[in-house]
Design a protein around this motif. Structure first.
Motif, PDB file in Angstrom:
ATOM      1  N   LEU A  96       0.815  -1.219   0.000  1.00  0.00           N
ATOM      2  CA  LEU A  96       0.000   0.000   0.000  1.00  0.00           C
ATOM      3  C   LEU A  96       0.848   1.268   0.000  1.00  0.00           C
ATOM      4  O   LEU A  96       0.315   2.366  -0.118  1.00  0.00           O
ATOM      5  CB  LEU A  96      -0.926   0.017   1.225  1.00  0.00           C
ATOM      6  N   ARG A  97       2.156   1.112   0.171  1.00  0.00           N
ATOM      7  CA  ARG A  97       3.076   2.252   0.211  1.00  0.00           C
ATOM      8  C   ARG A  97       2.714   3.207   1.368  1.00  0.00           C
ATOM      9  O   ARG A  97       2.693   4.416   1.204  1.00  0.00           O
ATOM     10  CB  ARG A  97       3.097   2.989  -1.138  1.00  0.00           C
ATOM     11  N   TRP A  98       2.460   2.623   2.523  1.00  0.00           N
ATOM     12  CA  TRP A  98       2.109   3.388   3.714  1.00  0.00           C
ATOM     13  C   TRP A  98       3.332   3.560   4.614  1.00  0.00           C
ATOM     14  O   TRP A  98       4.364   2.908   4.419  1.00  0.00           O
ATOM     15  CB  TRP A  98       1.010   2.680   4.490  1.00  0.00           C
ATOM     16  N   GLN A  99       3.177   4.413   5.621  1.00  0.00           N
ATOM     17  CA  GLN A  99       4.217   4.625   6.623  1.00  0.00           C
ATOM     18  C   GLN A  99       4.094   3.584   7.741  1.00  0.00           C
ATOM     19  O   GLN A  99       3.039   2.963   7.923  1.00  0.00           O
ATOM     20  CB  GLN A  99       4.108   6.037   7.213  1.00  0.00           C
ATOM     21  N   LEU A 100       5.154   3.434   8.496  1.00  0.00           N
ATOM     22  CA  LEU A 100       5.169   2.429   9.568  1.00  0.00           C
ATOM     23  C   LEU A 100       4.035   2.649  10.559  1.00  0.00           C
ATOM     24  O   LEU A 100       3.320   1.707  10.939  1.00  0.00           O
ATOM     25  CB  LEU A 100       6.517   2.451  10.293  1.00  0.00           C
ATOM     26  N   ASP A 101       3.841   3.896  11.016  1.00  0.00           N
ATOM     27  CA  ASP A 101       2.808   4.155  12.017  1.00  0.00           C
ATOM     28  C   ASP A 101       1.402   3.876  11.506  1.00  0.00           C
ATOM     29  O   ASP A 101       0.476   3.686  12.304  1.00  0.00           O
ATOM     30  CB  ASP A 101       2.891   5.601  12.516  1.00  0.00           C
TER      31      ASP A 101
END
Length: 399
Positions: free
Chosen positions: A243-248
């Motif tokens: 999804l190309r999301w950030q860790l948090d």
């Protein structure tokens, strides 16, 4: 032109060899060279995926995934396909219909939503009326032995097949004594429940190899990712990259989980019987469990990278646990002081929740509150935000 110095020639050869190696790797991985370097560095390539359909299966850690999606939607001001009116499910256990979504609009003028993740029984043509064409589809499955045990504990008073039997072992020793197909959809929780949630016939013959293979192929074609509950952290790392999301965005606390005292173990005979009784779910689980390691290696460039990413995820969860949670642990219903954080209790299950640490500043408190908010409360919260002119959803057990 004079010949190059020997050291310069060696440097040139090394650079050329490196370039050829990168081209070879790109060919093997079917990737553009421009995409290869950012992936190896752990950087997201392109904007985050925001159009997402999550098939929320029952008793599979799916409430935790739901919280991840709700938080992302709220943080990024995305629209969520929420149940119409006072409901909390999208028509379950009936096959999903687009009209179960609040604010969809008439045919031809129907709104498309960014995220769909409430419980529903999958029905692709109707889902496609609600979600954009570029939607990312994923779901989650669990070992059916443990999934069935959780269903029995949670739905004992609701499912006709479970009402008049003292234990799951007793049920599995003679399931047809209690299970009656004429009871219809209410018995879906008692047999092959994940298969049912996928929109298939949970009473279909498991020995019909052509049928089973065809349905597994259907799942593979539609869902870009199938998470495995027993490998939850690895699954969330993989989801984050796809999804190309950030860790948090994918850090989460366990929600809708039971206390240890309300988890009933099965005998070895009971476990074997559960696999036979839920043979379709067992085939589903075995099929995608075998595929998971290959998917992880392809997406994260190897087991070592995957382990590193999982360690980062767990470390961040530890940081947020210390920052957000009172005593750093889940609590039973009698210990939860804030009514907004009390989870729904069902059957014989003792569903755990959380208390926030006192004295948090407002920004931290809001962040932590979203992390621990139970499913029904979060649905009601998003509904009020998206439809401020409509009557809010009532949560009777909190009134």
């Amino acid at each position: 032109m004079p010949p190059l110095p020997e050291c310069t020639q060696r440097c040139f050869q090394a650079v050329l060899l490196l370039a050829l190696t990168m081209l070879l790797l790109a060919g093997i991985l079917h990737m553009d060279v421009g995409l290869l370097t950012p992936l190896l560095r752990g950087q997201a390539v392109g904007p985050p995926v925001i159009n997402i359909m999550f098939l929320k299966t029952h008793k599979t850690a799916s409430s935790t995934v739901l919280n991840v999606l709700f938080r992302f939607a709220e943080t990024h001001n995305l629209s969520v396909a929420l149940p119409v009116g006072s409901g909390f499910h999208l028509g379950y256990p009936w096959l999903f219909l687009a009209r179960y979504v609040e604010g969809l609009g008439p045919p031809g003028l129907q709104q498309r939503f960014n995220i769909m993740c409430n419980h529903l029984r999958f029905n692709l043509p109707e889902v496609q009326k609600v979600m954009p064409n570029d939607t990312f589809y994923f779901t989650i499955i669990r070992n059916p032995v443990f999934q069935l045990e959780s269903s029995f504990t949670y739905y004992a008073a609701y499912v006709p097949a479970f009402r008049h039997v003292k234990s799951l072992d007793a049920f599995l020793a003679s399931p047809w004594t209690y299970y009656n197909r004429s009871a219809g959809l209410s018995n879906a929780y008692a047999r092959n429940n994940m298969w049912f949630d996928l929109g298939f016939d949970n009473d279909a013959p498991a020995d019909d190899e052509a049928y089973v293979r065809a349905r597994l192929a259907d799942v593979e074609r539609r869902f870009q990712l199938v998470l495995i509950a027993e490998h939850f952290d690895e699954s969330m790392v993989l989801l984050r990259h796809l999804l190309r999301w950030q860790l948090d965005d994918v850090v989460a606390f366990r929600l809708n989980s039971r206390s240890a005292r309300s988890v009933a173990g099965l005998t070895p005979e009971g476990r074997a019987r559960a696999k036979r009784w839920c043979a379709l779910d067992w085939r589903l689980y075995q099929h995608f469990k075998k595929k998971k390691p290959r998917t992880s290696r392809r997406s994260l460039t190897g087991p070592r990278r995957l382990r590193s990413e999982v360690a980062r995820l767990r470390a961040r969860r530890g940081e947020l646990t210390a920052r957000c949670l009172q005593d750093g642990a889940a609590k039973n219903k009698s210990q939860i002081t804030d009514p907004r954080l009390r989870p729904f209790q069902s059957g014989q299950a003792d569903i755990l929740g959380y208390n926030l640490r006192p004295g948090l500043d407002n920004q931290t408190q809001q962040m932590c509150l979203r992390l621990v908010m139970p499913e029904l409360q979060y649905v009601a919260r998003l509904y009020a935000l998206q439809f401020p002119d409509k009557d809010p959803k009532r949560i009777p057990f909190l009134e």
